[in-house]
Scaffold this motif. Structure first.
Motif, PDB file in Angstrom:
ATOM      1  N   SER A 104     -43.119  18.846  41.283  1.00 26.25           N
ATOM      2  CA  SER A 104     -44.325  19.666  41.281  1.00 26.25           C
ATOM      3  C   SER A 104     -45.538  18.796  40.975  1.00 26.25           C
ATOM      4  O   SER A 104     -45.414  17.647  40.541  1.00 26.25           O
ATOM      5  N   THR A 105     -46.716  19.366  41.228  1.00 35.55           N
ATOM      6  CA  THR A 105     -47.973  18.684  40.941  1.00 35.55           C
ATOM      7  C   THR A 105     -48.907  19.628  40.203  1.00 35.55           C
ATOM      8  O   THR A 105     -48.756  20.851  40.255  1.00 35.55           O
ATOM      9  N   GLY A 106     -49.895  19.044  39.531  1.00 33.64           N
ATOM     10  CA  GLY A 106     -50.885  19.825  38.810  1.00 33.64           C
ATOM     11  C   GLY A 106     -52.206  19.870  39.552  1.00 33.64           C
ATOM     12  O   GLY A 106     -52.316  19.460  40.712  1.00 33.64           O
ATOM     13  N   THR A 107     -53.220  20.353  38.878  1.00 29.98           N
ATOM     14  CA  THR A 107     -54.550  20.451  39.457  1.00 29.98           C
ATOM     15  C   THR A 107     -55.072  19.068  39.848  1.00 29.98           C
ATOM     16  O   THR A 107     -55.000  18.122  39.064  1.00 29.98           O
ATOM     17  N   ALA A 108     -55.576  18.964  41.096  1.00 27.83           N
ATOM     18  CA  ALA A 108     -56.155  17.734  41.631  1.00 27.83           C
ATOM     19  C   ALA A 108     -55.169  16.563  41.668  1.00 27.83           C
ATOM     20  O   ALA A 108     -55.570  15.415  41.830  1.00 27.83           O
ATOM     21  N   GLY A 118     -34.215   8.975  52.756  1.00 29.27           N
ATOM     22  CA  GLY A 118     -35.369   8.177  53.116  1.00 29.27           C
ATOM     23  C   GLY A 118     -36.567   8.987  53.570  1.00 29.27           C
ATOM     24  O   GLY A 118     -37.663   8.437  53.772  1.00 29.27           O
ATOM     25  N   SER A 119     -36.385  10.305  53.770  1.00 25.19           N
ATOM     26  CA  SER A 119     -37.513  11.165  54.122  1.00 25.19           C
ATOM     27  C   SER A 119     -38.508  11.197  52.973  1.00 25.19           C
ATOM     28  O   SER A 119     -38.133  11.095  51.803  1.00 25.19           O
ATOM     29  N   ARG A 120     -39.800  11.361  53.316  1.00 23.75           N
ATOM     30  CA  ARG A 120     -40.841  11.352  52.288  1.00 23.75           C
ATOM     31  C   ARG A 120     -41.592  12.684  52.277  1.00 23.75           C
ATOM     32  O   ARG A 120     -41.910  13.239  53.330  1.00 23.75           O
ATOM     33  N   LEU A 121     -41.853  13.163  51.080  1.00 26.92           N
ATOM     34  CA  LEU A 121     -42.667  14.353  50.886  1.00 26.92           C
ATOM     35  C   LEU A 121     -43.936  13.944  50.147  1.00 26.92           C
ATOM     36  O   LEU A 121     -43.885  13.177  49.199  1.00 26.92           O
ATOM     37  N   THR A 122     -45.070  14.479  50.571  1.00 23.62           N
ATOM     38  CA  THR A 122     -46.314  14.306  49.826  1.00 23.62           C
ATOM     39  C   THR A 122     -46.782  15.689  49.410  1.00 23.62           C
ATOM     40  O   THR A 122     -47.103  16.524  50.261  1.00 23.62           O
ATOM     41  N   LEU A 123     -46.792  15.934  48.106  1.00 22.32           N
ATOM     42  CA  LEU A 123     -47.167  17.237  47.573  1.00 22.32           C
ATOM     43  C   LEU A 123     -48.663  17.288  47.316  1.00 22.32           C
ATOM     44  O   LEU A 123     -49.231  16.377  46.696  1.00 22.32           O
ATOM     45  N   ALA A 124     -49.312  18.352  47.791  1.00 21.42           N
ATOM     46  CA  ALA A 124     -50.719  18.592  47.503  1.00 21.42           C
ATOM     47  C   ALA A 124     -50.853  19.115  46.071  1.00 21.42           C
ATOM     48  O   ALA A 124     -49.852  19.438  45.412  1.00 21.42           O
ATOM     49  N   PRO A 125     -52.070  19.229  45.549  1.00 18.77           N
ATOM     50  CA  PRO A 125     -52.250  19.771  44.193  1.00 18.77           C
ATOM     51  C   PRO A 125     -51.657  21.168  44.047  1.00 18.77           C
ATOM     52  O   PRO A 125     -51.656  21.956  44.986  1.00 18.77           O
ATOM     53  N   GLN A 126     -51.137  21.446  42.853  1.00 21.46           N
ATOM     54  CA  GLN A 126     -50.545  22.727  42.499  1.00 21.46           C
ATOM     55  C   GLN A 126     -49.487  23.161  43.500  1.00 21.46           C
ATOM     56  O   GLN A 126     -49.497  24.279  44.018  1.00 21.46           O
ATOM     57  N   SER A 127     -48.570  22.243  43.771  1.00 23.73           N
ATOM     58  CA  SER A 127     -47.470  22.512  44.696  1.00 23.73           C
ATOM     59  C   SER A 127     -46.139  22.297  43.990  1.00 23.73           C
ATOM     60  O   SER A 127     -46.064  21.572  42.994  1.00 23.73           O
ATOM     61  N   TYR A 251     -58.109  21.968  43.215  1.00 24.23           N
ATOM     62  CA  TYR A 251     -58.628  20.652  42.855  1.00 24.23           C
ATOM     63  C   TYR A 251     -59.491  20.672  41.607  1.00 24.23           C
ATOM     64  O   TYR A 251     -60.106  19.664  41.267  1.00 24.23           O
ATOM     65  N   GLN A 252     -59.560  21.807  40.903  1.00 15.72           N
ATOM     66  CA  GLN A 252     -60.297  21.840  39.650  1.00 15.72           C
ATOM     67  C   GLN A 252     -59.659  22.868  38.721  1.00 15.72           C
ATOM     68  O   GLN A 252     -59.071  23.857  39.158  1.00 15.72           O
ATOM     69  N   ARG A 253     -59.779  22.600  37.405  1.00 13.00           N
ATOM     70  CA  ARG A 253     -59.271  23.552  36.426  1.00 13.00           C
ATOM     71  C   ARG A 253     -60.157  24.780  36.404  1.00 13.00           C
ATOM     72  O   ARG A 253     -61.333  24.738  36.743  1.00 13.00           O
ATOM     73  N   GLY A 254     -59.586  25.897  35.934  1.00 12.60           N
ATOM     74  CA  GLY A 254     -60.357  27.125  35.853  1.00 12.60           C
ATOM     75  C   GLY A 254     -60.339  27.870  37.171  1.00 12.60           C
ATOM     76  O   GLY A 254     -59.402  27.748  37.962  1.00 12.60           O
ATOM     77  N   TRP A 255     -61.410  28.640  37.436  1.00 15.47           N
ATOM     78  CA  TRP A 255     -61.423  29.511  38.603  1.00 15.47           C
ATOM     79  C   TRP A 255     -62.737  29.421  39.358  1.00 15.47           C
ATOM     80  O   TRP A 255     -63.795  29.182  38.789  1.00 15.47           O
ATOM     81  N   ILE A 256     -62.621  29.677  40.643  1.00 14.44           N
ATOM     82  CA  ILE A 256     -63.787  29.870  41.495  1.00 14.44           C
ATOM     83  C   ILE A 256     -63.788  31.334  41.898  1.00 14.44           C
ATOM     84  O   ILE A 256     -62.857  31.809  42.562  1.00 14.44           O
ATOM     85  N   VAL A 257     -64.787  32.069  41.480  1.00 18.99           N
ATOM     86  CA  VAL A 257     -64.869  33.503  41.738  1.00 18.99           C
ATOM     87  C   VAL A 257     -65.853  33.754  42.871  1.00 18.99           C
ATOM     88  O   VAL A 257     -67.001  33.301  42.824  1.00 18.99           O
ATOM     89  N   ILE A 258     -65.406  34.468  43.908  1.00 13.91           N
ATOM     90  CA  ILE A 258     -66.300  34.884  44.986  1.00 13.91           C
ATOM     91  C   ILE A 258     -66.773  36.296  44.660  1.00 13.91           C
ATOM     92  O   ILE A 258     -66.009  37.254  44.734  1.00 13.91           O
ATOM     93  N   GLN A 259     -68.038  36.414  44.324  1.00 12.23           N
ATOM     94  CA  GLN A 259     -68.574  37.692  43.882  1.00 12.23           C
ATOM     95  C   GLN A 259     -68.835  38.645  45.038  1.00 12.23           C
ATOM     96  O   GLN A 259     -68.718  39.861  44.896  1.00 12.23           O
ATOM     97  N   ASP A 260     -69.186  38.118  46.189  1.00 15.30           N
ATOM     98  CA  ASP A 260     -69.605  38.927  47.333  1.00 15.30           C
ATOM     99  C   ASP A 260     -68.473  38.993  48.367  1.00 15.30           C
ATOM    100  O   ASP A 260     -68.182  38.007  49.033  1.00 15.30           O
TER     101      ASP A 260
END
Length: 311
Positions: A104-108, A118-127, A251-260
């Motif tokens: 697993s991976t964490g934020t960012a 021999g197969s390779r996996l690249t995990l994105a953030p929070q995966s 990619y960042q801790r906390g939250w991004i809130v879309i108000q609209d």
């Protein structure tokens, strides 16, 4: 905005209220205006908000699985409001898919894993993924997030990627699989990929599997742009603002809130630098009449200019 970094004593009630707002805004972004009124109603609220954010940010430096899905309660005791409850940490660990994952991976954070063949996996953030290899099968279960697969060819032992939305079967190829809130995306950089026994994708092709209907929508993609996030920049084509924000949120801790809500549903196309989320958010919403404001390192609010204007 008031200076929220001055050191001063605040009441237990203000700390509790600040902690509750921090949790509520994650699942109830439509309450942002209520939060904003509370924040500006008393200078003490700014300091309480800052203290809770600083404490939460400290917890955010714990391993990745302690950062999301905090349990909500109608009324939090002071310690929980200040985000230092050991029980809350344990509950988060238990609920997070990363807690039961092989990798697993964490934020960012990204991570490359080489499997037994021999197969390779690249995990994105929070995966998070689980891996099951034996004499007859090569299988990876995608629990959350996004992974780029570079699979070693083996005609006798197909490679399968499983999730709640799809079963992806290959012999040897390079492709990207991403679990989103509303479905799953498969994009092929090289080789051939089978999805759910219905779609056969070649290099430069992709399919979106809608979670609610189960239907797939095929389209094309430039092969070189598949998994562009590995190098920091990701290209989005005709997707909603909400989909781009969902990615940036990893990619960042906390939250991004879309108000609209109307802004959240607008369609965009663009290349965004995932390593600089604030700059990417500005580039995302400014051309469509949106505005970005940071209320703390853990809370970013997006809305139309009229809805996020200073009170």
């Amino acid at each position: 905005m008031h200076d929220a970094h001055l050191s001063r004593t605040v009441s237990a009630q203000s700390l509790e209220d600040a902690g509750q707002w921090l949790l509520d805004l994650q699942t109830q972004p439509e309450r942002f205006e209520d939060f904003d009124r509370w924040l500006h109603s008393d200078d003490e609220h700014f300091e309480a908000w800052a203290q809770v954010n600083r404490t939460w940010d400290t917890l955010g430096k714990q391993p990745a699985t302690t950062q999301r899905h905090w349990p909500r309660r109608a009324r939090l005791p002071l310690l929980a409001a200040a985000c230092v409850s050991a029980l809350a940490v344990c509950a988060t660990l238990a609920l997070s898919p990363g807690w039961r994952a092989d990798y697993s991976t964490g934020t960012a954070q990204t991570r490359e894993v080489t499997l037994a063949d021999g197969s390779r996996l690249t995990l994105a953030p929070q995966s998070a993924v689980n891996v099951r290899f034996n004499e007859s099968q090569r299988e990876v279960t995608l629990l959350q997030g996004e992974v780029f697969f570079d699979v070693v060819h083996d005609a006798k032992k197909p490679f399968e990627v499983r999730s709640e939305d799809a079963v992806i079967r290959v012999l040897g190829t390079a492709f990207d699989v991403a679990r989103r809130t509303t479905g799953l995306s498969v994009e092929v950089r090289d080789g051939t990929v089978g999805v759910n026994g219905q779609y056969r994708l070649a290099a430069g092709q992709r399919v979106w599997i809608d979670r609610q209907s189960g239907l797939g929508t095929p389209s094309t993609v430039v092969p070189a742009e598949v998994a562009g996030w590995i190098n920091g920049a990701q290209f989005f084509e005709n997707v909603s603002v909400a989909q781009v924000v969902e990615q940036l949120d990893r990619y960042q801790r906390g939250w991004i809130v879309i108000q609209d809500p109307a802004l959240a549903n607008k369609r965009v196309t663009g290349l965004y630098d995932m390593r600089d989320t604030q700059r990417a958010l500005q580039a995302l919403v400014a051309p469509i009449g949106g505005e970005v404001r940071q209320y703390s390192p853990l809370l970013t609010v997006i809305g139309s200019k009229k809805t996020v204007a200073e009170k």
